[in-house]
Motif scaffolding. Sequence first.
Motif, PDB file in Angstrom:
ATOM      1  N   ALA A 173       0.848  -1.163   0.061  1.00 38.81           N
ATOM      2  CA  ALA A 173       0.211   0.093   0.074  1.00 38.81           C
ATOM      3  C   ALA A 173       1.077   1.244   0.119  1.00 38.81           C
ATOM      4  N   ARG A 174       2.020   1.389   0.648  1.00 38.53           N
ATOM      5  CA  ARG A 174       2.979   2.516   0.638  1.00 38.53           C
ATOM      6  C   ARG A 174       3.633   2.391  -0.664  1.00 38.53           C
ATOM      7  N   LYS A 175       3.577   3.523  -1.353  1.00 37.75           N
ATOM      8  CA  LYS A 175       4.316   3.796  -2.502  1.00 37.75           C
ATOM      9  C   LYS A 175       5.108   4.746  -2.511  1.00 37.75           C
ATOM     10  N   ASN A 176       6.169   4.668  -3.617  1.00 36.80           N
ATOM     11  CA  ASN A 176       6.956   5.927  -3.905  1.00 36.80           C
ATOM     12  C   ASN A 176       7.783   6.169  -2.414  1.00 36.80           C
ATOM     13  N   PHE A 177       8.158   7.359  -2.088  1.00 35.21           N
ATOM     14  CA  PHE A 177       8.964   7.756  -1.092  1.00 35.21           C
ATOM     15  C   PHE A 177       8.512   7.253   0.425  1.00 35.21           C
ATOM     16  N   ALA A 178       7.058   7.000   0.188  1.00 32.76           N
ATOM     17  CA  ALA A 178       6.431   6.345   1.848  1.00 32.76           C
ATOM     18  C   ALA A 178       7.035   4.933   1.794  1.00 32.76           C
ATOM     19  N   ALA A 179       7.577   4.107   0.867  1.00 36.49           N
ATOM     20  CA  ALA A 179       7.451   2.711   0.806  1.00 36.49           C
ATOM     21  C   ALA A 179       8.797   2.341   1.503  1.00 36.49           C
ATOM     22  N   THR A 180       8.710   1.255   2.168  1.00 33.77           N
ATOM     23  CA  THR A 180      10.106   0.649   2.747  1.00 33.77           C
ATOM     24  C   THR A 180      11.040   0.455   1.852  1.00 33.77           C
ATOM     25  N   GLY A 181      12.352   0.939   2.032  1.00 29.88           N
ATOM     26  CA  GLY A 181      13.532   0.735   1.250  1.00 29.88           C
ATOM     27  C   GLY A 181      13.479   1.275  -0.247  1.00 29.88           C
TER      28      GLY A 181
END
Length: 388
Positions: free
Chosen positions: A85-93
């Motif tokens: 669900a987390r994408k772009n700069f919000a995503a882990t790693g």
Amino acid sequence: MPYSQGRIVHDADAHIMETPTWLRDHAEAAYRDRLPVLRYPGGNELRQTGDPADQQRDLLASFGALRARHASPEYRAHEEAEIMARKNFAATGSFVAEDRGRALDLLGFSSQLVFNTFHNTRLHDMEHADADLAYAAARAHNRGMLEFCSADPRLLPSLYVPLADPERAVAAAEDALEQGAAALLIASGCPPRHSPSHTDLFGVWARAEEAGIPVVFHVGGTGSLDYMGIPVPPAQTLATLIFDGVLEAFPDLHIGVIEQGAIWVPSWLRQMESAFEAFHRHEERLQALSLRPSEYVHRQCRFTPYPTEDVGWVVEQAGADLVLFSSDYPHVEGGRKPLERFEASLGDADAEVRRQFYADNFLFLMGSAAADLAASAVPAASARVVAG
């Protein structure tokens, strides 16, 4: 539990999210001020991390705060549940290299072939305008990719080789391979002043073939990002390499067409066969080929479909050996359920087709870069997942 379970999955298209000064930070001092600082003017890349306008007022401070947030217990507590669900700069790693291995554990993928996000078009444009700057930018890009991927052996770096100057292209390919390139990334479209099949570029293909490392295209390597036009540059460039005998001369060279879809491949194969029939009697270059055009493709080329494409239809029309899985992690365009979409379009395809799609075609494409992965990969359900 990881997102993917019960099968070995290799991801042929994943990305880093470059921070504003990423390219400059890895450049030689003489070129640093000539390279772009990213501003993310559309704001889409920043929507999951806060108000884009607020972040754009001081991007360096915003990314410092975001890095700290990624390291917080509160943020990490929800990583497993929100890995897709987390994408772009919000995503882990996505931009913190030391976190990417944890993302792979949570995704359940055995490896990822990693590309840049924002620089393909810029690298292409420099190649067509200023060769010195293009090769300097490529060196900076490659340092950054190697640094990021060094955080985990499952991360396979794609390193850029400009083809604008054949002599420098060969040297750049040699340098990239010596540094540890898992794939040589070139622009999808033709170089500015010569054909990609020019004999002066044979040194690039020879170095890649000898090393067992693929040459790959990726979307963004030309001047157009229009969805309907995405297949045109790779289709033209690949056909040129086939008709002009490059794949004949380098039979062990593997080529990957990444994030440019595959729904066009069946008709493209038939179009090349039609062209071969029409011109074979009159063109010496076609008479010199030992295989038909589609046979070179099956022998040496692989493609990543979009999750929205009917992969089952592509397999029926062109064969199960040509397509391979990709997630586009952490981009929004990859969606939250790529596995589910691919599974639905594969329909009642048997286990062999699925094994080819999720693993075997990737291992074939990557050659020596994936040698250790083939021996060590295990289905994600039996691997330990670390969420904290």
